[in-house]
Design a protein around this motif. Sequence first.
Motif, short mmCIF file in Angstrom:
data_model
loop_
_atom_site.label_atom_id
_atom_site.label_comp_id
_atom_site.label_asym_id
_atom_site.label_seq_id
_atom_site.Cartn_x
_atom_site.Cartn_y
_atom_site.Cartn_z
N SER A 1 7.69 8.52 3.73
CA SER A 1 7.17 7.33 4.42
C SER A 1 7.36 6.07 3.57
CB SER A 1 5.70 7.51 4.79
OG SER A 1 4.86 7.22 3.68
N LEU A 2 7.38 6.24 2.25
CA LEU A 2 7.59 5.09 1.37
C LEU A 2 9.03 4.59 1.46
CD1 LEU A 2 5.45 6.22 -1.67
CD2 LEU A 2 5.24 4.00 -0.56
N MET A 3 9.97 5.50 1.74
CA MET A 3 11.37 5.09 1.84
C MET A 3 11.76 4.60 3.22
SD MET A 3 13.97 7.55 -0.23
CE MET A 3 15.54 6.83 0.16
N PHE B 1 -6.10 0.75 0.03
CA PHE B 1 -4.78 0.47 0.60
C PHE B 1 -3.81 1.60 0.28
CE2 PHE B 1 -4.47 -3.72 2.51
CZ PHE B 1 -5.62 -4.36 2.08
N PHE B 2 -3.81 2.01 -0.99
CA PHE B 2 -2.84 3.01 -1.45
C PHE B 2 -3.01 4.32 -0.70
CE2 PHE B 2 -1.12 6.30 -4.16
CZ PHE B 2 0.01 5.73 -4.72
N THR B 3 -4.25 4.78 -0.61
CA THR B 3 -4.47 6.10 -0.03
C THR B 3 -4.21 6.12 1.47
OG1 THR B 3 -5.98 7.98 -0.02
CG2 THR B 3 -6.95 5.85 0.39
N LEU B 4 -4.45 4.99 2.15
CA LEU B 4 -4.20 4.95 3.59
C LEU B 4 -2.75 4.58 3.91
CD1 LEU B 4 -7.45 3.20 4.90
CD2 LEU B 4 -6.93 5.64 4.83
N SER B 5 -1.97 4.24 2.89
CA SER B 5 -0.57 3.84 3.08
C SER B 5 -0.43 2.53 3.85
CB SER B 5 0.25 4.90 3.81
OG SER B 5 0.11 6.15 3.24
N VAL B 6 -1.43 1.67 3.79
CA VAL B 6 -1.29 0.42 4.55
C VAL B 6 -0.94 -0.75 3.64
CG1 VAL B 6 -2.80 1.11 6.43
CG2 VAL B 6 -3.78 -0.07 4.46
N GLY B 7 -0.37 -1.80 4.23
CA GLY B 7 -0.07 -3.03 3.52
C GLY B 7 1.40 -3.23 3.20
N MET B 8 2.25 -2.23 3.46
CA MET B 8 3.67 -2.42 3.14
C MET B 8 4.64 -2.03 4.25
SD MET B 8 5.13 0.75 1.10
CE MET B 8 6.49 0.57 2.22
N GLY B 9 4.14 -1.65 5.41
CA GLY B 9 5.07 -1.39 6.50
C GLY B 9 5.42 0.07 6.75
N ILE C 1 8.69 0.00 -5.66
CA ILE C 1 7.90 0.12 -6.89
C ILE C 1 7.00 1.37 -6.82
CG2 ILE C 1 6.11 -0.96 -8.33
CD1 ILE C 1 7.19 -3.66 -7.45
N ILE C 2 6.30 1.52 -5.70
CA ILE C 2 5.37 2.65 -5.60
C ILE C 2 6.13 3.98 -5.69
CG2 ILE C 2 3.71 3.86 -4.11
CD1 ILE C 2 2.87 1.11 -3.03
N LEU C 3 7.21 4.10 -4.94
CA LEU C 3 7.93 5.38 -4.96
C LEU C 3 8.51 5.67 -6.34
CD1 LEU C 3 8.74 7.91 -3.53
CD2 LEU C 3 10.68 6.71 -2.49
N ALA D 1 1.89 10.93 5.80
CA ALA D 1 2.14 9.75 4.97
C ALA D 1 0.90 9.39 4.15
CB ALA D 1 2.53 8.56 5.86
N ALA D 2 -0.27 9.56 4.76
CA ALA D 2 -1.50 9.12 4.09
C ALA D 2 -1.97 10.11 3.03
CB ALA D 2 -2.60 8.90 5.13
N VAL D 3 -1.94 11.39 3.36
CA VAL D 3 -2.46 12.39 2.42
C VAL D 3 -1.39 12.71 1.39
CG1 VAL D 3 -3.26 14.77 2.16
CG2 VAL D 3 -3.99 13.41 4.13
N GLY D 4 -1.74 12.54 0.13
CA GLY D 4 -0.76 12.81 -0.92
C GLY D 4 -1.40 12.72 -2.28
N LEU D 5 -0.59 12.29 -3.24
CA LEU D 5 -1.09 12.17 -4.61
C LEU D 5 -2.23 11.17 -4.69
CD1 LEU D 5 2.36 12.02 -6.42
CD2 LEU D 5 0.77 13.95 -6.35
N GLY D 6 -2.25 10.20 -3.77
CA GLY D 6 -3.31 9.19 -3.77
C GLY D 6 -4.69 9.82 -3.63
N ASN D 7 -4.79 10.88 -2.84
CA ASN D 7 -6.08 11.52 -2.62
C ASN D 7 -6.48 12.43 -3.77
OD1 ASN D 7 -4.37 11.19 -0.17
ND2 ASN D 7 -6.35 11.47 0.83
N THR E 1 5.93 14.33 1.90
CA THR E 1 5.78 13.65 3.19
C THR E 1 5.34 12.20 2.99
OG1 THR E 1 3.51 14.50 3.43
CG2 THR E 1 5.26 15.76 4.50
N SER E 2 4.65 11.92 1.88
CA SER E 2 4.29 10.53 1.58
C SER E 2 5.50 9.76 1.06
CB SER E 2 3.17 10.47 0.53
OG SER E 2 2.00 11.07 1.02
N ALA E 3 6.28 10.41 0.21
CA ALA E 3 7.47 9.75 -0.37
C ALA E 3 8.44 9.34 0.73
CB ALA E 3 8.15 10.68 -1.37
N1 TRP Z 1 -0.89 7.24 0.81
C1 TRP Z 1 -0.02 8.06 0.02
C2 TRP Z 1 -0.90 8.86 -0.94
O1 TRP Z 1 -2.08 8.71 -0.90
C3 TRP Z 1 1.05 7.26 -0.69
C4 TRP Z 1 1.79 6.36 0.22
C5 TRP Z 1 2.65 6.71 1.22
C6 TRP Z 1 1.70 4.95 0.26
N2 TRP Z 1 3.12 5.59 1.89
C7 TRP Z 1 2.53 4.51 1.32
C8 TRP Z 1 0.98 4.04 -0.48
C9 TRP Z 1 2.62 3.16 1.63
C10 TRP Z 1 1.09 2.69 -0.18
C11 TRP Z 1 1.89 2.24 0.88
O2 TRP Z 1 -0.44 9.62 -1.71
#
Ligand code: TRP
Length: 460
Positions: free
Chosen positions: A336-338, A238-246, A113-115, A31-37, A332-334
């Motif tokens: 987790s967003l859904m 926040f974005f890269t760690l996937s935190v703040g939205m559940g 929104i993010i997805l 979930a954490a490693v993805g386009l954000g990194n 794998t990140s997408a």
């Molecule tokens: N962290 C992911 C990335 O770096 C994207 C992501 C997955 C995300 N789940 C999230 C970002 C929840 C914010 C909240 O590509």
Amino acid sequence: MADSLTKSEQRSSLHGHWSSRVGFILAVTGAAVGLGNIWKFPYMAGMNGGGAFVLIYLACVLVIGLPIMMSEIMIGRRGRRNPVATMQILGEEESGQRKWGLVGIIGVLGGFIILSFYSVIAGWTVAYVFKTASNEFANTNAQSVSEAFNSFVGNPFITGFWHTAFMTMTVILVALGVEKGLEKAVRFMVPALLVLLLVLLGYAINSGSFMEGVVFMFQPDFSKVDGGTVLAAMGQAFFTLSVGMGSIMAYGAYLPQDTSIVQTSIAVVVADTAIAILAGLVIFPIVFANGLETAEGPGLIFQTLPLAFGQLAGGAIFGTLFFLLLGFAALTSAISLMEPAVAWMIESHRLSRPKAAIVIGIVIWLLGFLTVLSFSTLKDLTFLQGTIFDNLDYLASNIMLPLGGLAITIFAGWIMCRNSSADELDPVAGSVYKLWRLLTRYVVPVAVVLVFLNAIGVFS
Ligand code: TRP
């Protein structure tokens, strides 16, 4: 008798468990490693002047992101439901207030929104699998790589097609409920991505302006920093760690009781941060060696990496593999967003998993066309932060995630009683727990609020 069981043991999960501790670590890493990194971190660092941004980002990851990740996993495991229901149940239990469910709902919206834009960029990535495979970039130069990129994103039919393809894949995997099956994919994908980044690092050291890249990334120039830079760095954390939205909370609901939340969180944060830094060390030397702009924006990796693949021996193969792995990491990140929205629909509206995934997927897919158009037909339509995409990203990453994180932190630190959080995090309530509690009660909330106030110019 029930007294000897913790709350989360009494409340068995509706969905069963991850297969093991390692399985959970892999899922959260996925979930954490993805386009954000790899896509977002380098271009954000580039647009915000480099070193100082990177330093502030690292501080935010450590001081704000890590404690929030622990809180999210802890709350998720204790509630054992989707984020909305979990926040309602725990809110009721700890304070008699079901209203805390609102935090989950805002998270679900943030995920939409993010997805919506994430899927479009993931679509670019998949398209680049084919572009590199067909050797389109062999012995090319910076100018033609940029031209190729601009004409690609300028065509809404093509990028719309790849967005549709990526969203379809996401919906299929979420509908099948294979989140847990993804463990195997992540186990292979993250190390493989790391190896390819090291290959690229070798290229950057040999033929890029490596030291210039290092200096840009690590030599802080605080004269370039303003309130907006700090907010952007926090949003990126926040974005890269996937935190703040559940997302992480939803995954925590399936976590076995005997897994250490502290160790898991640290492992994920270290892996995630290492990959982002490595990506930066690959990209910037290529930027400097080819006379490109650091502040290129969202196209940065698509205008630098093809140059490396075009010149490397076996570059077509490396390039194809690289974009393929990045596409998988995005998938794998997408997922987790859904997951928060889908789990919520299943549990509270009694929909089947496939139906929930399809309904939510269609909404997000439609929303995604705003981003498709904001790089093509509507690219000159700018307001507030820039294009439609810039505004969606800003709203979600810099406002919704930090606000969600703030609410989660306040809940974990001030609303949940000490016994409840100690129960989940560290039954012996040792020094790690004390540090977490100190950060969660005081440091994180104060830091987030200060960054917000600073960004709206209160201190300048
Ligand atoms: N962290 C992911 C990335 O770096 C994207 C992501 C997955 C995300 N789940 C999230 C970002 C929840 C914010 C909240 O590509």
